[in-house]
Design a protein around this motif. Structure first.
Motif, PDB file in Angstrom:
ATOM      1  N   ILE A 340       0.846  -1.198   0.000  1.00 30.69           N
ATOM      2  CA  ILE A 340       0.000   0.000   0.000  1.00 30.69           C
ATOM      3  C   ILE A 340       0.883   1.250   0.000  1.00 30.69           C
ATOM      4  CG2 ILE A 340      -1.791   1.265   1.265  1.00 30.69           C
ATOM      5  CD1 ILE A 340      -2.773  -1.512   2.290  1.00 30.69           C
ATOM      6  N   ASP A 341       1.920   1.232   0.837  1.00 28.50           N
ATOM      7  CA  ASP A 341       2.851   2.371   0.869  1.00 28.50           C
ATOM      8  C   ASP A 341       3.505   2.573  -0.498  1.00 28.50           C
ATOM      9  OD1 ASP A 341       2.349   2.817   3.567  1.00 28.50           O
ATOM     10  OD2 ASP A 341       3.979   1.517   4.225  1.00 28.50           O
ATOM     11  N   ARG A 342       3.909   1.469  -1.140  1.00 29.91           N
ATOM     12  CA  ARG A 342       4.595   1.582  -2.436  1.00 29.91           C
ATOM     13  C   ARG A 342       3.679   2.194  -3.493  1.00 29.91           C
ATOM     14  NH1 ARG A 342       9.035  -3.230  -3.319  1.00 29.91           N
ATOM     15  NH2 ARG A 342      10.007  -2.980  -1.293  1.00 29.91           N
ATOM     16  N   VAL A 343       2.434   1.727  -3.502  1.00 30.41           N
ATOM     17  CA  VAL A 343       1.512   2.193  -4.548  1.00 30.41           C
ATOM     18  C   VAL A 343       0.983   3.591  -4.221  1.00 30.41           C
ATOM     19  CG1 VAL A 343      -0.731   1.730  -5.630  1.00 30.41           C
ATOM     20  CG2 VAL A 343       0.909  -0.146  -5.254  1.00 30.41           C
ATOM     21  N   ARG A 344       0.533   3.773  -2.989  1.00 30.37           N
ATOM     22  CA  ARG A 344      -0.116   5.032  -2.598  1.00 30.37           C
ATOM     23  C   ARG A 344       0.884   6.177  -2.424  1.00 30.37           C
ATOM     24  NH1 ARG A 344      -2.109   4.447   3.192  1.00 30.37           N
ATOM     25  NH2 ARG A 344       0.134   4.756   3.445  1.00 30.37           N
ATOM     26  N   ASP A 345       2.004   5.906  -1.764  1.00 31.40           N
ATOM     27  CA  ASP A 345       2.913   6.998  -1.391  1.00 31.40           C
ATOM     28  C   ASP A 345       4.061   7.203  -2.366  1.00 31.40           C
ATOM     29  OD1 ASP A 345       1.306   7.186   0.843  1.00 31.40           O
ATOM     30  OD2 ASP A 345       2.644   5.966   2.084  1.00 31.40           O
ATOM     31  N   VAL A 346       4.406   6.163  -3.126  1.00 31.14           N
ATOM     32  CA  VAL A 346       5.557   6.251  -4.027  1.00 31.14           C
ATOM     33  C   VAL A 346       5.124   6.309  -5.495  1.00 31.14           C
ATOM     34  CG1 VAL A 346       7.649   5.025  -4.796  1.00 31.14           C
ATOM     35  CG2 VAL A 346       7.075   5.093  -2.367  1.00 31.14           C
ATOM     36  N   GLY A 347       3.949   5.734  -5.777  1.00 27.54           N
ATOM     37  CA  GLY A 347       3.478   5.745  -7.161  1.00 27.54           C
ATOM     38  C   GLY A 347       3.870   4.511  -7.949  1.00 27.54           C
ATOM     39  N   VAL A 348       4.235   3.423  -7.241  1.00 31.96           N
ATOM     40  CA  VAL A 348       4.536   2.167  -7.925  1.00 31.96           C
ATOM     41  C   VAL A 348       3.253   1.658  -8.602  1.00 31.96           C
ATOM     42  CG1 VAL A 348       5.230  -0.252  -7.570  1.00 31.96           C
ATOM     43  CG2 VAL A 348       6.414   1.577  -6.333  1.00 31.96           C
ATOM     44  N   ASP A 349       3.380   1.163  -9.814  1.00 32.44           N
ATOM     45  CA  ASP A 349       2.248   0.578 -10.529  1.00 32.44           C
ATOM     46  C   ASP A 349       1.762  -0.659  -9.745  1.00 32.44           C
ATOM     47  OD1 ASP A 349       0.641  -0.166 -12.967  1.00 32.44           O
ATOM     48  OD2 ASP A 349       1.981  -1.902 -12.818  1.00 32.44           O
ATOM     49  N   PRO A 350       0.451  -0.790  -9.494  1.00 37.55           N
ATOM     50  CA  PRO A 350      -0.026  -1.902  -8.653  1.00 37.55           C
ATOM     51  C   PRO A 350       0.362  -3.281  -9.190  1.00 37.55           C
ATOM     52  CG  PRO A 350      -1.807  -0.345  -9.090  1.00 37.55           C
ATOM     53  CD  PRO A 350      -0.651   0.103  -9.909  1.00 37.55           C
ATOM     54  N   MET A 351       0.303  -3.468 -10.517  1.00 36.24           N
ATOM     55  CA  MET A 351       0.699  -4.782 -11.049  1.00 36.24           C
ATOM     56  C   MET A 351       2.196  -5.022 -10.816  1.00 36.24           C
ATOM     57  SD  MET A 351      -0.259  -7.618 -12.380  1.00 36.24           S
ATOM     58  CE  MET A 351      -1.678  -7.668 -13.481  1.00 36.24           C
ATOM     59  N   ALA A 352       3.003  -3.969 -11.002  1.00 34.13           N
ATOM     60  CA  ALA A 352       4.444  -4.113 -10.743  1.00 34.13           C
ATOM     61  C   ALA A 352       4.689  -4.454  -9.276  1.00 34.13           C
ATOM     62  CB  ALA A 352       5.182  -2.828 -11.118  1.00 34.13           C
ATOM     63  N   ALA A 353       3.871  -3.883  -8.393  1.00 37.76           N
ATOM     64  CA  ALA A 353       4.014  -4.193  -6.960  1.00 37.76           C
ATOM     65  C   ALA A 353       3.741  -5.672  -6.709  1.00 37.76           C
ATOM     66  CB  ALA A 353       3.075  -3.321  -6.131  1.00 37.76           C
ATOM     67  N   MET A 354       2.681  -6.208  -7.345  1.00 37.86           N
ATOM     68  CA  MET A 354       2.362  -7.632  -7.171  1.00 37.86           C
ATOM     69  C   MET A 354       3.502  -8.509  -7.716  1.00 37.86           C
ATOM     70  SD  MET A 354      -0.560  -7.814  -5.600  1.00 37.86           S
ATOM     71  CE  MET A 354       0.078  -6.403  -4.726  1.00 37.86           C
ATOM     72  N   VAL A 355       3.955  -8.187  -8.936  1.00 36.36           N
ATOM     73  CA  VAL A 355       5.010  -9.000  -9.569  1.00 36.36           C
ATOM     74  C   VAL A 355       6.307  -8.956  -8.750  1.00 36.36           C
ATOM     75  CG1 VAL A 355       6.434  -9.231 -11.647  1.00 36.36           C
ATOM     76  CG2 VAL A 355       3.980  -8.773 -11.872  1.00 36.36           C
ATOM     77  N   SER A 356       6.552  -7.811  -8.093  1.00 37.16           N
ATOM     78  CA  SER A 356       7.783  -7.681  -7.288  1.00 37.16           C
ATOM     79  C   SER A 356       7.788  -8.659  -6.118  1.00 37.16           C
ATOM     80  CB  SER A 356       7.940  -6.245  -6.783  1.00 37.16           C
ATOM     81  OG  SER A 356       7.046  -5.972  -5.709  1.00 37.16           O
ATOM     82  N   ALA A 357       6.607  -9.133  -5.720  1.00 37.13           N
ATOM     83  CA  ALA A 357       6.520 -10.113  -4.623  1.00 37.13           C
ATOM     84  C   ALA A 357       6.154 -11.499  -5.151  1.00 37.13           C
ATOM     85  CB  ALA A 357       5.483  -9.660  -3.597  1.00 37.13           C
TER      86      ALA A 357
END
Ligand SMILES: [Zn+2]
Length: 421
Positions: A340-357
């Motif tokens: 949530i911090d990555r997407v909301r506060d940093v602007g990471v693309d949500p799909m990229a956030a999922m793939v990163s994990a």
């Protein structure tokens, strides 16, 4: 009913309950190659692809097919978002609060600490994390092994055992450092953790280039990856030493990050959870080793610095960024807040956030052939969210189904077909 019959009936119920418990908690009890079919209306494959209206076929611990026509359905996860179990590349699984409620670190060897570590593992698994990399403590070993044997429920654990902590000359000669790395391997390490700087407030390198070269070279010879806690200049030094992954990283320059991208060095930066957790649990940390009162105001000031660094890293072409929450006492089981911090506060693309994990984290661990995506031949590590994280990242808080290696550990609020009992 006769009293004896009642007693017999109760006995049957009791035996059956024990069987149910075993079947929930013991992968060994479910090791038979039972075929399980999961229906999904939305499936993220872990590599960035989305599939609709399909079914996952599982036999034993592995996925054997993706087949929209497979039946009968055992778990109907339609209406949810199904994806691979998450991988957290940076946790401290044994780090807990003690019986007095205060920070007890991760190396305590008491019965309380052992139960606390098992509770951390359970919370982490329930939160949808089916693999974690613990960086690390010797206390990780018995927990890792108990989980692997199916004796205790928890995520698959990879551990660094004892980290190499940079203390300048006191860290030892290159040869002594090589011996230290070999000792970790002998103690059962899956990877090596190195502290090459203190903190963002004191970012100067704590190991020389020669010492870092020795550590990462020796690990490489042993087939072990190296995760290096680094800030500022230590980021470039660890990259030049051929280490595998940089943890944290703020104060590194664009040139340092470009060098990482060029050399294929992974980056695991944080977007907030670890610092939010120190503030949330301040009373439990303050006054314990490493947490004097005066550091807390700076923790708050550091959050935007970490955000800016993350945004700086996102702009570097080809830089591979994995998911690592730095979960420790107070944040085990809340690892997904980091998404949530990555997407909301940093602007990471949500799909990229999922793939990163998922697939990316598995690749960073050299485990792409086992975990990180939903594909035939891989471990059946499958979770489901009540919501779509691509549209609403806060749905990562609503993990309603968790399967690890074909064993269902959580199945809450999910519509299921009628079963025999
Ligand atoms: Zn850490």
């Amino acid at each position: 009913m006769h009293r004896l019959e009642v007693l017999q009936a109760m006995h049957v119920v009791r035996v059956f309950s024990v069987f149910l418990l075993l079947s929930v908690f013991s992968p060994v009890a479910l090791a038979q190659n039972k075929r399980i079919i999961i229906a999904a209306s939305t499936l993220l494959d872990g590599k960035g692809n989305v599939f609709h209206n399909t079914r996952i076929v599982i036999e034993g611990s592995k996925i054997v097919a993706i087949d929209p026509k497979a039946e009968p359905i055992d778990y109907d996860l339609r209406g949810l978002t199904v994806l691979p179990g998450w991988i957290d590349s940076h946790v401290h699984i044994t780090w807990s609060f003690g019986p007095d409620g205060k920070n007890a670190g991760g190396g305590t060897n008491t019965q309380d600490a052992a139960y606390a570590a098992a509770a951390n593992a359970w919370a982490t698994l329930m939160a949808g994390f089916t693999t974690v990399q613990s960086v690390g403590s010797p206390a990780d070993i018995p927990l890792r092994d108990a989980i692997a044997k199916g004796q205790v429920p928890g995520p698959r654990i990879l551990t660094a055992v004892q980290p190499l902590t940079g203390r300048g000359d006191q860290s030892g000669s290159p040869d002594e450092i090589r011996a230290f790395i070999r000792n970790q391997k002998a103690a059962g390490a899956d990877l090596i953790k190195i502290f090459a700087a203190n903190s963002i407030r004191r970012p100067e390198p704590t190991l020389s280039q020669e010492q870092l070269n020795a550590a990462c070279d020796e690990a490489k010879k042993l087939g072990l990856r190296t995760l290096v806690h680094a800030y500022k200049d230590a980021v470039r030094m660890a990259t030049l030493a051929g280490c595998t992954e940089i943890e944290h990283g703020p104060l590194a320059s664009d040139a340092d990050l470009k060098l990482m991208a060029q050399k294929g060095t992974w980056l695991d930066p944080q977007a907030g959870l670890v610092m939010e957790n120190y503030l949330l649990n301040k009373e439990k940390f303050v006054g314990t080793p490493g947490f004097p009162e005066e550091v807390f105001p700076t923790v708050k000031e550091m959050i935007p610095v970490y955000h800016q660094f993350f945004q700086q890293a996102l702009k570097i072409p080809g830089l591979k960024i994995v998911f690592g929450s730095d979960a420790l006492a107070g944040s085990h089981g809340r690892n997904a807040e980091e998404f949530i911090d990555r997407v909301r506060d940093v602007g990471v693309d949500p799909m990229a956030a999922m793939v990163s994990a998922n697939a990316l984290a598995a690749e960073a661990m050299g485990m792409s052939d086992q975990i990180g995506s939903i594909a035939p031949g891989l471990q059946a590590d499958i979770i489901a969210l009540d919501g779509d994280p691509i549209k609403d990242i806060t749905s990562v808080r609503r993990v309603v189904f968790v399967m690890k290696s074909g064993v269902v550990y959580k199945n809450f609020g999910v519509r299921r077909p009628a079963v025999a009992f």
